[in-house]
Design an enzyme around this catalytic site. Structure first.
Site, PDB file in Angstrom:
ATOM      1  N   GLU A 294       0.849  -1.193   0.000  1.00  0.00           N
ATOM      2  CA  GLU A 294       0.000   0.000   0.000  1.00  0.00           C
ATOM      3  C   GLU A 294       0.888   1.248   0.000  1.00  0.00           C
ATOM      4  O   GLU A 294       1.937   1.279   0.632  1.00  0.00           O
ATOM      5  CB  GLU A 294      -0.874  -0.027   1.263  1.00  0.00           C
ATOM      6  N   LYS A 353      -9.809   0.186  -1.988  1.00  0.00           N
ATOM      7  CA  LYS A 353      -9.982  -0.158  -0.578  1.00  0.00           C
ATOM      8  C   LYS A 353     -11.385   0.233  -0.115  1.00  0.00           C
ATOM      9  O   LYS A 353     -11.848   1.345  -0.350  1.00  0.00           O
ATOM     10  CB  LYS A 353      -8.918   0.566   0.258  1.00  0.00           C
ATOM     11  N   CYS A 405      -4.321  -3.452   4.184  1.00  0.00           N
ATOM     12  CA  CYS A 405      -3.913  -2.944   5.503  1.00  0.00           C
ATOM     13  C   CYS A 405      -5.009  -3.075   6.558  1.00  0.00           C
ATOM     14  O   CYS A 405      -5.263  -4.143   7.081  1.00  0.00           O
ATOM     15  CB  CYS A 405      -3.445  -1.487   5.355  1.00  0.00           C
TER      16      CYS A 405
END
Length: 554
Positions: A294, A353, A405
């Protein structure tokens, strides 16, 4: 219990004769509070980077001791102290770069949920087989914390501290709720077994029978974990792939890691070029695809040709597709995006995301936060938008699921990559903001739990470490250090079968929440019936309330 001599000071009221007796009574009142806070600290110590997973059991045994038989007000306070003891050290990383204000505010709010759990545990503690009800109450509290406020904050789920524990295979049975339930049940069961064995007012046969039932709450989860071990397998079901994980490192840690965005991109390209040179020299096998973390390109490669040139050059050098973590602006929306970059075709697939981080990637209550501290609003000038579709890249026939994440903490965000066909999972992350704190290791443990939960290889490419390759049994086979450039190359199995946890999804959690609701409802109903009957519940000489009676009580 020894009671001090008393004298009549006012009609109908007994007063302690000794001042030392008053002080002693006050000190005894503090014992449960101190024990509750220390048990919270003990629970924290059971979490990574330490491998002391078993400390969760005495932590919950002590928590059960202080809560059993309490009224709701005392339980609320004791639960809050337990929450503070646990969460204050666990979440200290949230204040590494922004100061103690946000850290303390987060802990203060999250501890409220644990305080309410304490009330629930105290309520069910007088029921038969109370450890069962109490453990379900804890999981119900976790279920709420994972959803509110601001779409939840599951950090600190008990399951996430059990990556090295004997209960780990239970993750494949029912995910984090079942794994956490087993641990909490064992802790409460240990206390109850000891309490019943030590009790003297009941017959030996009754004590033994009750203690045997309590011990079952320890034995059954352990036996279940052993029985679940066949669900954990590293066998390839759709062949294997050789993957490369790139950790480029960052110019500096903390909030300023992105101040040199081009440098971060160049670092990851440089490490990929090093990998390409080592492949050409025969030092390492050629991967089938390369995974960047990321934020490895905070420069939008769709809007900036120079960034696209750097990524394209790295892909061509290594000769295989690269999954790049980019910040992209599209149609006025800011997106945290994974981009699959083919060495011939360029960008071919994307994943946006979906579970974005409050106060990190978007700012709830912006006006209120700005009134408190304008610097905080400056850190998040523009809110990220959420993606809407699960992330599964098809890379030459291999299905790679993506959970970026923060998403690794959420059950649904990882599961639906597998239900949409993922044969392995990648968790690209950026932990540079949190320096060398324990956050990295806590998040890595989550990925280990996910590997077992869904029986998938999990790769963790991180900008600054710790990057890792995790097998479907939860074992880390390769990892990097922190704040060093490195790459990892490994052949990993692709798997297609689904564990019971994957198939069942949210159902085990719903079942445990219903058990908790049933136990609390039973406890409340029993209390109301007792009041209507004009009776009082028998005083239990073995509850902690005996320790806090003042000398003036008869």
């Amino acid at each position: 219990m020894t009671v001090t001599a008393t004298s009549v000071d006012q009609p109908g009221r007994l007063q302690p004769h000794s001042a030392s007796g008053v002080r002693g009574g006050r000190l005894l009142r503090l014992v449960p509070a101190v024990v509750s806070a220390l048990c919270g600290v003990l629970l924290y110590v059971s979490f990574p980077p330490r491998t002391l997973w078993w400390l969760a059991l005495p932590a919950f045994a002590g928590f059960g001791w202080v809560l059993r038989g309490r009224d709701w007000k005392a339980a609320l306070g004791l639960g809050y102290l337990f929450g503070l003891g646990f969460l204050l050290p666990l979440l200290v990383w949230t204040g590494v770069e922004v100061g103690p204000g946000p850290w303390l505010a987060l802990v203060a709010i999250e501890a409220v949920f644990i305080a309410l759990v304490g009330v629930g545990v105290a309520a069910v503690s007088r029921l038969p087989a109370w450890p069962l009800w109490a453990a379900a109450v804890w999981i119900a509290g976790e279920a709420v914390r994972a959803r509110v406020p601001f779409r939840g904050f599951p950090w600190g789920k008990i399951a996430f501290g059990q990556a090295d524990g004997v209960f780990l295979p239970l993750a494949a049975v029912g995910g984090t709720p079942v794994l956490g339930f087993a641990v909490v049940l064992c802790g409460f069961g240990l206390y109850e077994a000891g309490r019943l064995l030590a009790e003297k007012r009941r017959s030996r046969a009754v004590r033994r029978g009750a203690a045997a039932a309590a011990l079952l709450s320890v034995a059954v989860p352990v036996a279940g974990a052993v029985a679940a071990r066949p669900l954990v397998s590293d066998k390839a079901e759709d062949g294997t792939r050789t993957v490369a994980v790139i950790q480029g490192n960052v110019p500096r840690s903390g909030l300023e890691f992105s101040a040199q965005r081009r440098a971060v991109l160049d670092y990851h390209a440089r490490e990929t070029l090093k990998l390409a040179a080592d492949i050409k020299a025969g030092k390492t096998p050629k991967p089938d695809y390369v995974l960047w973390p990321e934020n490895s390109s905070d420069i939008d490669p769709f809007a900036n040709p120079d960034a696209a040139t750097v990524i394209d050059g790295a892909a061509k050098a290594v000769g295989v597709p690269i999954s790049v973590g980019a910040v992209v602006e599209r149609d006025g929306r800011l997106l945290n995006e994974q981009v699959l970059w083919d060495p011939v075709k360029g960008p071919t697939q994307t994943y946006d995301k979906r579970q974005i981080q409050p106060f990190g990637e978007y700012l709830p209550l912006r006006g209120l936060v700005g009134a408190v501290n304008k610097n905080w609003t400056g850190m998040v000038r523009q809110d990220f938008s959420r993606g809407s579709a699960p992330g599964v890249f098809d890379i030459d026939g291999a299905k790679v699921g993506l959970a970026t994440c923060y998403e690794a903490a959420f059950d649904w965000a990882v599961r639906d990559t597998v239900t949409h066909g993922a044969e392995m999972i990648s968790v690209p992350s950026n932990n540079a903001t949190f320096d060398r704190s324990e956050m990295t290791y806590q998040q890595l443990a989550m990925s280990r739990i996910r590997a077992v939960e869904h029986s998938r290889t999990v790769t963790v490419p991180v900008t600054s470490g710790v990057s890792a390759v995790i097998m479907p049994d939860g074992k880390i086979t390769q990892h990097t250090g922190m704040f060093v450039p490195a790459y990892l190359v490994q052949k990993v199995p692709l798997r297609t079968s689904k564990t019971p946890a994957t198939e069942l999804g949210i159902l085990p959690e719903i079942a445990l929440v219903l058990v908790a609701a049933g136990g609390v409802g039973w406890a409340i109903g029993s209390g109301l019936r007792a009041r209507r009957a004009g009776g009082a519940e028998p005083y239990d000489l073995h509850t902690p309330s005996e320790l806090v009676r003042t000398p003036s009580e008869p």
